[in-house]
Design a protein around this motif. Structure first.
Motif, mmCIF file in Angstrom:
data_model
loop_
_atom_site.group_PDB
_atom_site.id
_atom_site.type_symbol
_atom_site.label_atom_id
_atom_site.label_comp_id
_atom_site.label_asym_id
_atom_site.label_seq_id
_atom_site.Cartn_x
_atom_site.Cartn_y
_atom_site.Cartn_z
ATOM 1 N N ARG A 13 -4.016 -4.698 1.005
ATOM 2 C CA ARG A 13 -2.605 -4.950 0.722
ATOM 3 C C ARG A 13 -2.534 -5.976 -0.392
ATOM 4 O O ARG A 13 -3.214 -7.003 -0.346
ATOM 5 C CB ARG A 13 -1.852 -5.427 1.968
ATOM 6 C CG ARG A 13 -1.939 -4.447 3.130
ATOM 7 C CD ARG A 13 -0.938 -4.773 4.217
ATOM 8 N NE ARG A 13 0.373 -4.184 3.930
ATOM 9 C CZ ARG A 13 1.524 -4.649 4.400
ATOM 10 N NH1 ARG A 13 1.541 -5.732 5.154
ATOM 11 N NH2 ARG A 13 2.655 -4.042 4.115
ATOM 12 N N GLY A 22 0.615 -1.424 -0.175
ATOM 13 C CA GLY A 22 -0.615 -0.822 0.286
ATOM 14 C C GLY A 22 -1.330 -0.182 -0.891
ATOM 15 O O GLY A 22 -0.724 0.567 -1.667
ATOM 16 N N SER A 72 2.823 0.256 2.401
ATOM 17 C CA SER A 72 3.654 -0.702 1.667
ATOM 18 C C SER A 72 4.852 -1.120 2.496
ATOM 19 O O SER A 72 5.237 -0.466 3.467
ATOM 20 C CB SER A 72 4.132 -0.102 0.338
ATOM 21 O OG SER A 72 3.103 -0.102 -0.626
#
Length: 349
Positions: A13, A22, A72
């Motif tokens: 991340r 992500g 994400s």
């Protein structure tokens, strides 16, 4: 639970000023080339793993999850900016990782994202690869030259999503029932008869899609024109409405990086007769009340992209088009060796 990360891929991340994203990486010991892959709608970076692993060792590859997809953050999507929330996010990841100019590969909606990134941050783009890309004039509601069929782009945007499919995404439906994400993958993401050993991973990728008015599919508003709705200002599908999305300006750029356009001849999603285009569904009698081809013509998506890229070429840009037979919306899955060879040759130009 299926293991979604392939051996050889590193999941991380990345924190940027815009979001925590992500990112998947296939590292290279001494990279001479860096590729950044951008997925499309109702998917994530997971879909890119086989292609990342197949690239030569000299190529470092990254795949970024867009906001509200994959790993994400789920942040609101301001569709009044077109796809710029997405393209600005990708640029922020490239900046945070210090990658400099990269070779961008965008799939479907991701093709629109990388074209927008080229317009806004050209210094970050060494080349573009557009796979099954959304037209430079958005999705639905335009004629060959990109002009609006109706002033409000009736029939495009968030109101066009199938509510049952959205509900199945939200519920995490992993079945093979009609209308499920798995069934949609089989019928629309790939050509009939294609089988993948990784289908469970692709379904998990689809199910990572955040649903709601601020994400997928987005909102809509009433329209006086058929079929009775127009795009709203929130969420994923509205980012590609032709009232806010137009990347044909790449033709006017002073510096034109090379473009590779790869698409399947049997693409059910992006085509000159796409059954994801409500005007095409009306013409086929699937949605009642269609007012006819003069008032609501299907969008010639492939013809539009070909015309814009022809202008790009005539203005000095190098364009290569590869159309794959027996191939749907996912050439990188359906014809991986041919896709890889075309991409590697493009990177070497």
């Amino acid at each position: 639970m299926v293991d979604t990360i392939f051996p050889g891929i590193v999941a991380r991340r990345v924190e940027t000023p815009r979001l925590v994203a992500g990112v998947l990486e296939r590292p290279a010991d001494d990279p001479s080339t860096t590729v950044v892959f951008v997925h499309g709608n109702v998917s994530s970076s997971l879909f890119w793993q086989p292609m990342m692993l197949s690239l030569p060792p000299r190529v470092a590859s990254f795949a970024v999850d867009l906001r509200g997809f994959g790993d994400s953050e789920t942040l609101p999507v301001d569709a009044t900016r077109g796809v710029r929330d997405f393209s600005d996010d990708v640029a922020s990841v490239i900046d945070a990782l210090g990658l400099g100019a990269v070779h961008l590969v965008g799939w479907s909606m991701g093709g629109g994202v990388v074209m927008q990134l080229l317009l806004d941050r050209p210094e970050l783009v060494a080349s573009l690869t557009l796979q099954s890309t959304v037209s430079p004039f958005g999705f639905g509601g335009t004629g060959l030259d990109g002009s609006l069929v109706t002033a409000d782009a009736a029939g495009t945007g968030g109101g066009g999503a199938n509510p049952d499919f959205v509900a199945r995404l939200a519920a995490g439906d992993r079945s093979d029932d009609a209308g499920s994400p798995r069934a949609v993958y089989r019928s629309s993401y790939v050509a009939p008869g294609f089988v993948s050993e990784h289908e469970d991973v692709w379904v998990e990728s689809m199910l990572s899609t955040a649903t709601g008015l601020d994400n997928y599919p987005g909102d809509s508003r009433p329209s006086a024109d058929w079929p009775g709705f127009a795009p709203g200002g929130r969420g994923v599908l509205n980012t590609m409405a032709p009232t806010v999305f137009d990347t044909s300006g790449i033709v006017e750029l002073a510096a034109k990086p090379p473009v590779l356009w790869i698409h399947g001849a049997q693409d059910a999603i992006v085509g000159d007769a796409s059954f994801f285009d409500l005007n095409q569904l009306g013409a086929a009698g699937i949605i009642p009340g269609w007012p006819g081809a003069d008032a609501a013509p299907p969008q010639p998506m492939i013809a539009q992209t070909r015309a814009v890229l022809a202008r790009y070429s005539a203005a000095g840009g190098r364009v290569t088009e590869l159309e794959f037979e027996n191939c749907g919306h996912s050439p990188h899955l359906e014809h991986p060796e041919t896709f890889r060879d075309g991409l590697v040759a493009h990177l070497s130009d």
